[in-house]
Structures are given as C-alpha cells and as structure tokens.
Scaffold this motif. Structure first.
Motif, mmCIF file in Angstrom:
data_model
loop_
_atom_site.group_PDB
_atom_site.id
_atom_site.type_symbol
_atom_site.label_atom_id
_atom_site.label_comp_id
_atom_site.label_asym_id
_atom_site.label_seq_id
_atom_site.Cartn_x
_atom_site.Cartn_y
_atom_site.Cartn_z
ATOM 1 N N ARG A 68 0.758 -1.209 -0.135
ATOM 2 C CA ARG A 68 -0.060 0.021 -0.058
ATOM 3 C C ARG A 68 0.811 1.327 0.080
ATOM 4 N NH1 ARG A 68 -4.171 -2.041 -2.161
ATOM 5 N NH2 ARG A 68 -5.697 -2.980 -0.786
ATOM 6 N N ARG A 74 -2.432 1.264 -4.225
ATOM 7 C CA ARG A 74 -3.887 1.699 -4.083
ATOM 8 C C ARG A 74 -4.399 0.736 -5.009
ATOM 9 N NH1 ARG A 74 -5.046 1.531 0.360
ATOM 10 N NH2 ARG A 74 -3.555 3.167 1.656
ATOM 11 N N GLY A 97 -5.041 -2.377 5.401
ATOM 12 C CA GLY A 97 -5.156 -2.432 4.141
ATOM 13 C C GLY A 97 -5.799 -3.610 3.013
#
Length: 121
Positions: A68, A74, A97
């Motif tokens: 991440r 992302r 995440g």
C-alpha cells in the motif's frame, strides 16, 4: 486480462486457489513467500493479490502495508485468507489495507462472492 498473484508457502494451497480462480480468466502468477511477491509487485502490480497469513518471512499485514505504501499500492484488491476468524484479527487486516478476508477452508462459491463484493467480477 486482469493479473492475480497468489502468495502462499504451501504449494498445494497455491494450486488449489489457482484452480478456483481459473474460470475467471485472470493472468495467474504465484509466489512462495512475501519477498518474492514484493519483487513481482515492483515489476508489475497485479489487480488482485490473494495472500495467506501463514508466511514464514513476513506477516501478511506487513506485506500489505509495504504494498500500500508503494507507488501503485492502491491498485490491487488484496484478499487475505487464513484460519483465524477472530473479529479483531479481521478488523486489523482491513485496517492494514486488506480489501477483504476469507476463512479457510473456502470454496468456489465463497470466493466468487468475495470477488463480486470487491468488484472484480
């Protein structure tokens, strides 16, 4: 074709998950540990990462944090799977995440539901 990376120390489990994912026509790749998986992610970030909590070289949470933080971090949907159904453990995975969690053993129907839930199918 979307890329998928399966990360698990157990070759049999990687093969089982690959078999479950084959109907979706992902471009499938495998890694036996987090270090190898990070190298593959630095080369080209997959759209889906399926990672076991049971890795010898790094906990899945640490792997997710590192992914991440990367430039393309992302991008991937990260599905963590393991045997711990403790809500606090699942919450931590999401906090670190993970897109979603799966409990072992999961079957094709459960996996399909998760892939639909995260918008990959």
């Amino acid at each position: 074709m979307a890329q998928c990376l399966i990360v698990d120390a157990c070759e049999a489990e990687r093969a089982r998950i690959q078999h479950l994912l084959e109907p979706y026509e992902f471009d499938l790749d495998q890694a036996h540990d987090a270090g190898e998986a990070l190298e593959k992610c630095h080369g080209e970030m997959p759209e889906l990462i399926m990672i076991s909590e049971r890795l010898a070289d790094m906990h899945a949470f640490d792997f997710i944090k590192r992914v991440r933080k990367s430039q393309e971090g992302r991008v991937p949907v990260v599905l963590v799977y393991g045997e711990d159904a403790d809500p606090s453990h699942i919450g931590r995975a999401i906090w670190e995440g993970a897109s979603e969690c799966l409990m072992l053993p999961f079957d094709a129907d459960v996996l399909d539901g998760k892939l639909r839930q995260v918008g990959l199918v």
